[in-house]
Design an enzyme around this catalytic site. Structure first.
Site, PDB file in Angstrom:
ATOM      1  N   LYS A  69       0.809  -1.234   0.000  1.00 37.24           N
ATOM      2  CA  LYS A  69       0.000   0.000   0.000  1.00 37.24           C
ATOM      3  C   LYS A  69       0.836   1.276   0.000  1.00 37.24           C
ATOM      4  CE  LYS A  69      -4.311  -1.669   1.993  1.00 37.24           C
ATOM      5  NZ  LYS A  69      -5.371  -1.464   2.973  1.00 37.24           N
ATOM      6  N   ASP A 105      -9.947   3.307   1.913  1.00 42.04           N
ATOM      7  CA  ASP A 105     -10.077   2.640   3.220  1.00 42.04           C
ATOM      8  C   ASP A 105     -10.765   3.548   4.243  1.00 42.04           C
ATOM      9  OD1 ASP A 105      -8.981   0.125   2.684  1.00 42.04           O
ATOM     10  OD2 ASP A 105      -6.933   0.831   3.011  1.00 42.04           O
TER      11      ASP A 105
HETATM   12  P1  NDP Z   1      -0.682  -2.673  10.962  1.00 34.23           P
HETATM   13  O1  NDP Z   1       0.215  -3.855  11.086  1.00 34.23           O
HETATM   14  O2  NDP Z   1      -0.274  -1.522  10.137  1.00 34.23           O
HETATM   15  O3  NDP Z   1      -0.962  -2.115  12.469  1.00 34.23           O
HETATM   16  C1  NDP Z   1      -1.286  -3.007  13.512  1.00 34.23           C
HETATM   17  C2  NDP Z   1      -1.733  -2.215  14.731  1.00 34.23           C
HETATM   18  O4  NDP Z   1      -2.168  -3.150  15.728  1.00 34.23           O
HETATM   19  C3  NDP Z   1      -0.630  -1.380  15.385  1.00 34.23           C
HETATM   20  O5  NDP Z   1      -1.183  -0.239  15.961  1.00 34.23           O
HETATM   21  C4  NDP Z   1      -0.108  -2.350  16.465  1.00 34.23           C
HETATM   22  O6  NDP Z   1       0.520  -1.714  17.556  1.00 34.23           O
HETATM   23  C5  NDP Z   1      -1.407  -2.953  16.924  1.00 34.23           C
HETATM   24  N1  NDP Z   1      -1.235  -4.242  17.597  1.00 34.23           N
HETATM   25  C6  NDP Z   1      -0.866  -5.414  17.021  1.00 34.23           C
HETATM   26  N2  NDP Z   1      -0.832  -6.397  17.959  1.00 34.23           N
HETATM   27  C7  NDP Z   1      -1.174  -5.809  19.138  1.00 34.23           C
HETATM   28  C8  NDP Z   1      -1.326  -6.289  20.471  1.00 34.23           C
HETATM   29  N3  NDP Z   1      -1.119  -7.571  20.779  1.00 34.23           N
HETATM   30  N4  NDP Z   1      -1.715  -5.421  21.434  1.00 34.23           N
HETATM   31  C9  NDP Z   1      -1.951  -4.134  21.116  1.00 34.23           C
HETATM   32  N5  NDP Z   1      -1.813  -3.605  19.888  1.00 34.23           N
HETATM   33  C10 NDP Z   1      -1.439  -4.436  18.910  1.00 34.23           C
HETATM   34  O7  NDP Z   1      -2.086  -3.248  10.502  1.00 34.23           O
HETATM   35  P2  NDP Z   1      -3.295  -2.470   9.776  1.00 34.23           P
HETATM   36  O8  NDP Z   1      -3.422  -1.126  10.379  1.00 34.23           O
HETATM   37  O9  NDP Z   1      -3.154  -2.571   8.318  1.00 34.23           O
HETATM   38  O10 NDP Z   1      -4.540  -3.372  10.166  1.00 34.23           O
HETATM   39  C11 NDP Z   1      -4.962  -3.525  11.524  1.00 34.23           C
HETATM   40  C12 NDP Z   1      -6.161  -4.461  11.539  1.00 34.23           C
HETATM   41  O11 NDP Z   1      -7.266  -3.800  10.964  1.00 34.23           O
HETATM   42  C13 NDP Z   1      -5.958  -5.707  10.682  1.00 34.23           C
HETATM   43  O12 NDP Z   1      -5.463  -6.734  11.470  1.00 34.23           O
HETATM   44  C14 NDP Z   1      -7.339  -6.016  10.197  1.00 34.23           C
HETATM   45  O13 NDP Z   1      -7.960  -6.946  11.067  1.00 34.23           O
HETATM   46  C15 NDP Z   1      -8.089  -4.720  10.304  1.00 34.23           C
HETATM   47  N6  NDP Z   1      -8.446  -4.155   8.996  1.00 34.23           N
HETATM   48  C16 NDP Z   1      -9.753  -4.154   8.644  1.00 34.23           C
HETATM   49  C17 NDP Z   1     -10.147  -3.597   7.469  1.00 34.23           C
HETATM   50  C18 NDP Z   1     -11.587  -3.591   7.118  1.00 34.23           C
HETATM   51  O14 NDP Z   1     -11.895  -3.323   5.947  1.00 34.23           O
HETATM   52  N7  NDP Z   1     -12.497  -3.846   8.047  1.00 34.23           N
HETATM   53  C19 NDP Z   1      -9.183  -2.995   6.538  1.00 34.23           C
HETATM   54  C20 NDP Z   1      -7.810  -3.037   7.006  1.00 34.23           C
HETATM   55  C21 NDP Z   1      -7.472  -3.610   8.194  1.00 34.23           C
HETATM   56  P3  NDP Z   1       2.123  -1.453  17.545  1.00 34.23           P
HETATM   57  O15 NDP Z   1       2.328  -0.224  16.718  1.00 34.23           O
HETATM   58  O16 NDP Z   1       2.452  -1.246  18.982  1.00 34.23           O
HETATM   59  O17 NDP Z   1       2.763  -2.681  16.946  1.00 34.23           O
END
Ligand code: NDP
Length: 289
Positions: A69, A105
């Site tokens: 992306k 998005d």
């Molecule tokens: P990224 O990998 O860019 O970001 C992940 C985020 O989740 C970060 O803020 C990370 O925190 C946090 N995180 C991961 N694991 C944990 C944990 N165990 N405890 C607390 N925080 C955690 O992913 P995306 O932003 O692309 O996507 C996030 C989620 O959104 C996806 O998993 C998906 O399920 C959902 N999604 C849904 C969409 C929809 O159309 N409904 C579209 C896109 C995504 P840190 O920075 O500290 O690592």
């Protein structure tokens, strides 16, 4: 109609086989009686440049999923204002050999929120958990649509701070704060939020927040989760419901980001209800993100 005569659309990613977009988009295209086919294409990071310079020019357009992306940006000819601000693209339109990047998005999320929950972010105080790619797109759109304040709460506070500071440089009149996921600061913000969004990946594969401070959340707050599996709702939303909150589920964002992309490619409004039905059916078959 033979495949040769069909115009091709695609979703590119690595991996991409799990993507629910083909089934959802093909159902909508069929209903619109358009001779287009939407296919998944696995493009490895090292193949992205070549793809953009060759195959991409033969497609009518394509969606982009993880991990391209942001890395696609240098290969595009033009970006919309929103995509530029978000710094990521999930939809590309090919026009006379030029590739135009869009981001649907954040606007897909907002459309879902407005249509399904009649929630307008204007003058509202919002807390968003997460500072990743999806959070970034959603935050930008909420601020563009006049949210009064936004708190970015993230596990890694530095990441929350970086996103909040970057957004503050674009949205100077709105209040943008950051904090961690634990501690009193988040609780203080929860007390006066109209909308709480989970934009982290917590909820996937049975993961959940431990001891989320529901008692500190404003009683009238709407709780939204962009994670859409498991169905019918994540444990975050189950807990929110139990605590007496209205909830907003994540599949609507996926539906509307796809519907907006299809409209960009074809100029026609697809049947979003059909797209949702098809998506939910697929999710029931136990697809994972
Ligand atoms: P990224 O990998 O860019 O970001 C992940 C985020 O989740 C970060 O803020 C990370 O925190 C946090 N995180 C991961 N694991 C944990 C944990 N165990 N405890 C607390 N925080 C955690 O992913 P995306 O932003 O692309 O996507 C996030 C989620 O959104 C996806 O998993 C998906 O399920 C959902 N999604 C849904 C969409 C929809 O159309 N409904 C579209 C896109 C995504 P840190 O920075 O500290 O690592």
């Amino acid at each position: 109609m033979s495949l040769k005569k069909k115009k091709l659309l695609a979703v590119i990613g690595d991996p991409v086989a799990h993507s629910l977009s083909p089934v959802m988009q093909n159902a909508a295209l069929k209903k619109l009686k358009l001779p287009y086919e939407y296919i998944p294409l696995r493009i490895k990071p090292e193949q992205l440049k070549e793809f953009a310079q060759t195959k991409a020019k033969r497609l009518l357009g394509f969606n982009i999923t993880i991990p391209h992306k942001e890395t696609i940006l240098p290969f595009l000819d033009r970006l919309t204002f929103e995509a530029k601000l978000i710094g990521a693209v999930n939809t590309v339109l090919q026009e006379n050999g030029k590739l135009v990047g869009f981001n649907t998005d954040g606007s897909g999320y907002l459309m879902s929120l407005e249509r399904e929950k009649k929630f307008n972010p204007r003058n509202r105080d919002i807390v968003m958990l997460g500072a990743g790619g999806a959070a970034r797109a959603i935050a930008t759109i909420l601020l563009l649509n006049q949210a009064r304040s936004l708190v970015i709460a993230n596990r890694s506070i530095q990441r929350a701070q970086a996103l909040a500071q970057e957004l503050s440089s674009h949205f100077k009149k709105q209040k943008i704060f950051w904090c961690g996921l634990e501690g009193n600061e988040l609780k203080k913000y929860l007390k006066r939020t109209h909308l709480l969004i989970n934009a982290t990946s917590v909820g996937l594969k049975g993961t959940h927040f431990i001891d989320f401070p529901w008692k500190d959340l404003y009683r009238q707050a709407l709780v939204s989760d962009i994670v859409y599996a498991p169905q019918p709702m994540t444990s975050f939303l189950k807990e929110a419901k139990k605590a007496g909150h209205k909830i907003h589920t994540g599949e609507g964002m996926l539906v509307y980001q796809g519907a907006l992309a299809l409209e960009i490619w074809t100029g026609k409004k697809p049947d979003a209800y059909l797209m949702r039905r098809v998506l939910l059916k697929e999710l029931k078959k136990n697809h994972k993100l």
